[in-house]
Structure formats: C-alpha cells, structure tokens
Write a protein that holds these residues in place. Sequence first.
Motif, PDB file in Angstrom:
ATOM      1  N   GLU A 138     -24.837 -30.088 111.114  1.00  0.00           N
ATOM      2  CA  GLU A 138     -24.733 -29.707 109.705  1.00  0.00           C
ATOM      3  C   GLU A 138     -25.780 -28.665 109.306  1.00  0.00           C
ATOM      4  OE1 GLU A 138     -22.789 -30.115 105.981  1.00  0.00           O
ATOM      5  OE2 GLU A 138     -22.321 -31.126 107.875  1.00  0.00           O
ATOM      6  N   PHE A 139     -27.022 -28.867 109.726  1.00  0.00           N
ATOM      7  CA  PHE A 139     -28.123 -28.007 109.255  1.00  0.00           C
ATOM      8  C   PHE A 139     -28.908 -27.335 110.385  1.00  0.00           C
ATOM      9  CE2 PHE A 139     -28.163 -31.792 106.274  1.00  0.00           C
ATOM     10  CZ  PHE A 139     -27.389 -31.192 105.291  1.00  0.00           C
ATOM     11  N   GLY A 140     -28.532 -27.538 111.624  1.00  0.00           N
ATOM     12  CA  GLY A 140     -29.355 -27.108 112.750  1.00  0.00           C
ATOM     13  C   GLY A 140     -29.711 -25.642 112.773  1.00  0.00           C
ATOM     14  N   SER A 141     -28.814 -24.766 112.344  1.00  0.00           N
ATOM     15  CA  SER A 141     -29.072 -23.329 112.411  1.00  0.00           C
ATOM     16  C   SER A 141     -29.855 -22.807 111.213  1.00  0.00           C
ATOM     17  CB  SER A 141     -27.746 -22.568 112.521  1.00  0.00           C
ATOM     18  OG  SER A 141     -26.923 -22.845 111.391  1.00  0.00           O
ATOM     19  N   ARG A 142     -30.082 -23.636 110.220  1.00  0.00           N
ATOM     20  CA  ARG A 142     -30.820 -23.201 109.018  1.00  0.00           C
ATOM     21  C   ARG A 142     -32.323 -23.219 109.265  1.00  0.00           C
ATOM     22  NH1 ARG A 142     -28.416 -25.820 103.517  1.00  0.00           N
ATOM     23  NH2 ARG A 142     -26.201 -25.852 104.072  1.00  0.00           N
ATOM     24  N   LYS A 143     -33.049 -22.443 108.502  1.00  0.00           N
ATOM     25  CA  LYS A 143     -34.500 -22.535 108.499  1.00  0.00           C
ATOM     26  C   LYS A 143     -34.884 -23.893 107.932  1.00  0.00           C
ATOM     27  CE  LYS A 143     -35.327 -18.380 110.028  1.00  0.00           C
ATOM     28  NZ  LYS A 143     -35.912 -18.170 111.372  1.00  0.00           N
ATOM     29  N   ALA A 144     -35.867 -24.516 108.540  1.00  0.00           N
ATOM     30  CA  ALA A 144     -36.227 -25.884 108.159  1.00  0.00           C
ATOM     31  C   ALA A 144     -36.623 -25.992 106.690  1.00  0.00           C
ATOM     32  CB  ALA A 144     -37.361 -26.386 109.046  1.00  0.00           C
ATOM     33  N   ASP A 145     -37.279 -24.946 106.156  1.00  0.00           N
ATOM     34  CA  ASP A 145     -37.728 -25.010 104.763  1.00  0.00           C
ATOM     35  C   ASP A 145     -36.641 -24.610 103.776  1.00  0.00           C
ATOM     36  OD1 ASP A 145     -37.659 -22.382 105.501  1.00  0.00           O
ATOM     37  OD2 ASP A 145     -39.580 -21.837 104.593  1.00  0.00           O
ATOM     38  N   LYS A 146     -35.439 -24.316 104.271  1.00  0.00           N
ATOM     39  CA  LYS A 146     -34.339 -23.933 103.386  1.00  0.00           C
ATOM     40  C   LYS A 146     -33.329 -25.064 103.183  1.00  0.00           C
ATOM     41  CE  LYS A 146     -35.940 -19.802 102.905  1.00  0.00           C
ATOM     42  NZ  LYS A 146     -36.606 -19.434 101.626  1.00  0.00           N
ATOM     43  N   VAL A 147     -33.533 -26.181 103.870  1.00  0.00           N
ATOM     44  CA  VAL A 147     -32.676 -27.346 103.655  1.00  0.00           C
ATOM     45  C   VAL A 147     -33.145 -28.045 102.385  1.00  0.00           C
ATOM     46  CG1 VAL A 147     -31.877 -29.540 104.602  1.00  0.00           C
ATOM     47  CG2 VAL A 147     -32.283 -27.612 106.123  1.00  0.00           C
ATOM     48  N   SER A 148     -32.245 -28.230 101.426  1.00  0.00           N
ATOM     49  CA  SER A 148     -32.621 -28.775 100.120  1.00  0.00           C
ATOM     50  C   SER A 148     -32.196 -30.232  99.976  1.00  0.00           C
ATOM     51  CB  SER A 148     -31.978 -27.955  99.001  1.00  0.00           C
ATOM     52  OG  SER A 148     -30.564 -28.117  99.023  1.00  0.00           O
ATOM     53  N   THR A 149     -32.740 -30.882  98.943  1.00  0.00           N
ATOM     54  CA  THR A 149     -32.348 -32.255  98.639  1.00  0.00           C
ATOM     55  C   THR A 149     -30.861 -32.325  98.325  1.00  0.00           C
ATOM     56  OG1 THR A 149     -34.554 -32.760  97.784  1.00  0.00           O
ATOM     57  CG2 THR A 149     -32.772 -34.220  97.112  1.00  0.00           C
ATOM     58  N   ALA A 150     -30.341 -31.290  97.637  1.00  0.00           N
ATOM     59  CA  ALA A 150     -28.910 -31.259  97.326  1.00  0.00           C
ATOM     60  C   ALA A 150     -28.067 -31.226  98.594  1.00  0.00           C
ATOM     61  CB  ALA A 150     -28.601 -30.052  96.449  1.00  0.00           C
ATOM     62  N   ASP A 151     -28.532 -30.515  99.618  1.00  0.00           N
ATOM     63  CA  ASP A 151     -27.800 -30.450 100.885  1.00  0.00           C
ATOM     64  C   ASP A 151     -27.714 -31.837 101.539  1.00  0.00           C
ATOM     65  OD1 ASP A 151     -27.451 -27.668 100.737  1.00  0.00           O
ATOM     66  OD2 ASP A 151     -29.421 -27.302 101.656  1.00  0.00           O
ATOM     67  N   VAL A 152     -28.850 -32.521 101.615  1.00  0.00           N
ATOM     68  CA  VAL A 152     -28.881 -33.845 102.240  1.00  0.00           C
ATOM     69  C   VAL A 152     -28.081 -34.842 101.412  1.00  0.00           C
ATOM     70  CG1 VAL A 152     -30.378 -35.706 103.064  1.00  0.00           C
ATOM     71  CG2 VAL A 152     -31.132 -33.335 103.265  1.00  0.00           C
ATOM     72  N   LEU A 186     -44.855 -27.560 107.533  1.00  0.00           N
ATOM     73  CA  LEU A 186     -44.204 -27.333 106.244  1.00  0.00           C
ATOM     74  C   LEU A 186     -45.170 -27.798 105.160  1.00  0.00           C
ATOM     75  CD1 LEU A 186     -40.587 -28.641 107.040  1.00  0.00           C
ATOM     76  CD2 LEU A 186     -41.256 -26.256 106.664  1.00  0.00           C
ATOM     77  N   PRO A 187     -44.994 -27.320 103.933  1.00  0.00           N
ATOM     78  CA  PRO A 187     -45.901 -27.726 102.857  1.00  0.00           C
ATOM     79  C   PRO A 187     -45.911 -29.228 102.657  1.00  0.00           C
ATOM     80  CG  PRO A 187     -44.551 -25.854 102.179  1.00  0.00           C
ATOM     81  CD  PRO A 187     -44.005 -26.318 103.484  1.00  0.00           C
ATOM     82  N   VAL A 188     -47.084 -29.794 102.419  1.00  0.00           N
ATOM     83  CA  VAL A 188     -47.209 -31.225 102.156  1.00  0.00           C
ATOM     84  C   VAL A 188     -46.429 -31.560 100.884  1.00  0.00           C
ATOM     85  CG1 VAL A 188     -48.801 -33.106 101.623  1.00  0.00           C
ATOM     86  CG2 VAL A 188     -49.454 -31.343 103.276  1.00  0.00           C
ATOM     87  N   GLY A 189     -45.603 -32.591 100.960  1.00  0.00           N
ATOM     88  CA  GLY A 189     -44.802 -32.989  99.813  1.00  0.00           C
ATOM     89  C   GLY A 189     -43.377 -32.480  99.861  1.00  0.00           C
ATOM     90  N   PHE A 190     -43.110 -31.501 100.747  1.00  0.00           N
ATOM     91  CA  PHE A 190     -41.745 -30.989 100.855  1.00  0.00           C
ATOM     92  C   PHE A 190     -40.940 -31.889 101.774  1.00  0.00           C
ATOM     93  CE2 PHE A 190     -38.580 -28.356 103.131  1.00  0.00           C
ATOM     94  CZ  PHE A 190     -37.792 -28.009 102.050  1.00  0.00           C
ATOM     95  N   ASN A 191     -39.935 -32.581 101.202  1.00  0.00           N
ATOM     96  CA  ASN A 191     -39.099 -33.481 101.976  1.00  0.00           C
ATOM     97  C   ASN A 191     -37.741 -33.602 101.290  1.00  0.00           C
ATOM     98  OD1 ASN A 191     -37.876 -35.651 103.381  1.00  0.00           O
ATOM     99  ND2 ASN A 191     -39.884 -36.510 103.872  1.00  0.00           N
ATOM    100  N   PRO A 192     -36.708 -32.936 101.819  1.00  0.00           N
ATOM    101  CA  PRO A 192     -35.396 -32.949 101.161  1.00  0.00           C
ATOM    102  C   PRO A 192     -34.703 -34.302 101.158  1.00  0.00           C
ATOM    103  CG  PRO A 192     -35.262 -31.885 103.303  1.00  0.00           C
ATOM    104  CD  PRO A 192     -36.718 -32.113 103.031  1.00  0.00           C
ATOM    105  N   ALA A 193     -35.223 -35.288 101.897  1.00  0.00           N
ATOM    106  CA  ALA A 193     -34.614 -36.621 101.895  1.00  0.00           C
ATOM    107  C   ALA A 193     -35.198 -37.517 100.805  1.00  0.00           C
ATOM    108  CB  ALA A 193     -34.811 -37.288 103.254  1.00  0.00           C
ATOM    109  N   ARG A 194     -36.249 -37.058 100.160  1.00  0.00           N
ATOM    110  CA  ARG A 194     -36.919 -37.878  99.141  1.00  0.00           C
ATOM    111  C   ARG A 194     -36.076 -37.938  97.870  1.00  0.00           C
ATOM    112  NH1 ARG A 194     -42.543 -35.898  98.713  1.00  0.00           N
ATOM    113  NH2 ARG A 194     -42.724 -37.041 100.673  1.00  0.00           N
TER     114      ARG A 194
END
Length: 435
Positions: A138-152, A186-194
């Motif tokens: 689903e997200f493997g080819s994306r940049k890690a910091d571009k995966v958003s909470t909305a995506d997850v 990645l920046p501390v606090g950035f977690n799209p699953a939160r």
Amino acid sequence: MEGKRITKRLVDSLRPAASEYFVWDSKLAGFGLRVQPTGVMTYVAKYRAGSGRSAPTRRVTLGWVGVITPDEAEKLAKRVLGAVAHGADPAAAKAADRRGSTLTDLADLFLADHIQAKRKPATADHYRHILAKVVLPEFGSRKADKVSTADVARLHARMRDRPYLANRVVAVVGSLYSFAARRRLLPVGFNPARGIDKYPERGRERFLTATELTRLGDAIREAETTGIPWEIDAAKPTAKHAPKRQNRRTVIGPHAAAAIRLLILTGARLREILHLRWEHVDLGRGLLFLPDSKTGKKAIILNAPAMAVLADLIRAGEYVIAGQNAGASDEKPRADLNRPWRAVSKRAGLEGVRIHDLRHTHASIGAGAGLGLPIIGKLLGHTKASTTQRYAHLDTDPLRRASEHIGRRLVAAMGGQPSKIVRGGATLRPRRRTR
C-alpha cells in the motif's frame, strides 16, 4: 572494552553478554565493534559532532560482521572519521538521507535492527508478514514522512471486515514509526498510526463441554488405532483413483496423539509442546522446565495423566514430539499439528474449534472448580493478572458462597428454614388445607 586491535581472531572470540557492549580498537580511535545480547555484531565509528567536550557524541554503523571484514570496516571508519575532521557530521547526514527514503527502506531497517534483534522469532514473523502482505504493497514506494494519518485510517477502514488484522496493522505501523523517531530518522512525535480508533475485538475463547471432551477422546483413540474414515468427492476427476472404502482411513502417529493430549492436560501453548526437548522433562518431580517461552523461562506442572502420556511415549530423537527427521544430526521440531487436528476435530464434531482452545478449556475446568484465578494464572504461565481475567466469568464458586450466605440471612430474618423455603432450586409456597 578497550586496548585491543579489532581483527578477525578477536571478532571470532567475542560472545554475547546479558547487555550490549562495545569493543574499541587500540590503534584507530573511534573505531569499534558493537555486540548485542542476541549475538548480532556490527562495526561502528564514534565521534563528537562539534568541538569541545560539550559536543554531542554520535555513532555511525559501518556494516554487519560477516558482511564486511574487519579491514574493510577499518577503512570505512577512517573515511567517516576523516570527514568529521573536516567538519562533516556523517550521522546527521545519514539520518537526513533516511528521512528522504521510502517506507520500504525504513521497514527493512526496522526489521533488521529492531524486530529481528529484539523480538522472538514468532513475533518477528508476524511483523514481517503484516509489512510484506499489507503495509508495503500500500505505502512501500512512498517517502516515509509522506504517509499521513488519513492514509493509514483509510487502510484500516477498508479492513473493517477483518477487525483483528486491521488493528494489528495499525499497531505494526505505529511501532515502525516509533522506532524511526527514537533513531531520529523522522521527527519525534510524527506517527501516522497515532489517534486511529481500533475496532472492538470479540473474545475468541471456546471452551469444550464434557460431552465434547468425551467425543474428542474417542476421536483421538480411533485415529491412533483403526484410523478415521474419510469420504471422497465423486465430482473430482481424481475420484476414480481413490483407495477402496476399507482403506480410506486417516491414522495419526503416537507422537501427534500425545501432543494433542499434552496440550489439553497441561494447558501449554502449541510451540511449548512441539519444541519441548526430553532434556527439559523431569518426570521425577513432575515438571517441564522450558528455557524460553512467550513469557520467558517457565516451569509447567505435570499432572498424573500428563506424566503417563510422557512415560508411554517412545523417544525417537531429542524432541518429545518427534518431527520428520527425528534422530538426525540436524533434527528439527515438528512444525504444526494441522493435519491430525483437522481429522480429529472433524470426527469429534468440533467445528471451528482451534488447537489453542484446548488451552482455554484447561483453564476453564480450573475456573469452574473454584481454584481461583491466581492459581490458574500461575498454571498457564501468565505474567499479568489481567490476562487470566478472561476466565473470571467461569469462577462462580465465590459468587455461589456469597449468594448462599445472603440467602441464609434473609431466610433467618423471615423466620423460616431454608429447607422449607427452597427445595430442588424452586421456591415453594405453603399449601392451604381445604375443608
């Protein structure tokens, strides 16, 4: 550990300890070797990012032992430390590169440096499966910091028909990004699953009744003696090549039958029985000493029926439940009990019953007998009391005693006798004599 040259001989002599440690080269300052408790070893370079003692100390991984040689690692260390001498900060540059890497790159690092090194093999396989089959497609080819909470959240919503798996996906993604934040990738606090609400999960416990246990026992005995008959599908092209009816029987071996019996008699987990070695069995004291399990080192108490099963079992190799290559120099434990369990459970009419439900049944018998949840938790090897609470609704003995006490007090207050008020579970009213 300092004062030694890092050579192949030194590397081969190192052994893991209870906690990780470093070995530093006596000639090249900052060049070292990291040894983790799991046995994983990596070459590293350590330096200060800036001038003075107040400058932060940073470390760069150069490569894995076995992938590169000590000489190659030393050359890489000289290159890194030389760049530092000219004002560079290799660790920061590497972190910046990783921030721009894909989620697949981050997942590979997560699995290698965190999951494989710090988790049990079964847990590592679970993480690897979810990432490979669900997250990365689903997200493997994306940049890690571009995966958003909305995506997850959208992925989680699409899996609403599989709530358990959907919740595990969110947990794995959350763990991956927490790892990235701790490593400053990645920046501390950035977690799209939160912040994603998980689906409610209904308990999957299934307890066998006394009648079902009788049928299960009969099915095991039939399977290990005459065999369980099976029917052919006449619609299949291969039906005409099927054996004659008298030869269509599924027979399970004594070790498979013993494994099923031990699972229900001890309440042990499947891998605890399949990976059990004879050296861990102490029939004299009636104990199984497991050097490792889901909850770490533990002992399992053997009751008399379980000891009888073990005493009657032929020792075919180092594992109690013999596998296909039992007795060989490269002997491996049996992988599963899928085929014998399918045959036995179908014969017993236990539709939908899993092997793990035998463990639940073991606990339910103890809870129903009023043995108390703390005792049951110790028998099962639970490290948290909350895990045993799932059997609380079966532990009715304290409630029954409380109810009887209240009933006696009420009857006494009403001036009657319990035997005259209640008989056979039904409340009786005084009969009026008619004239």
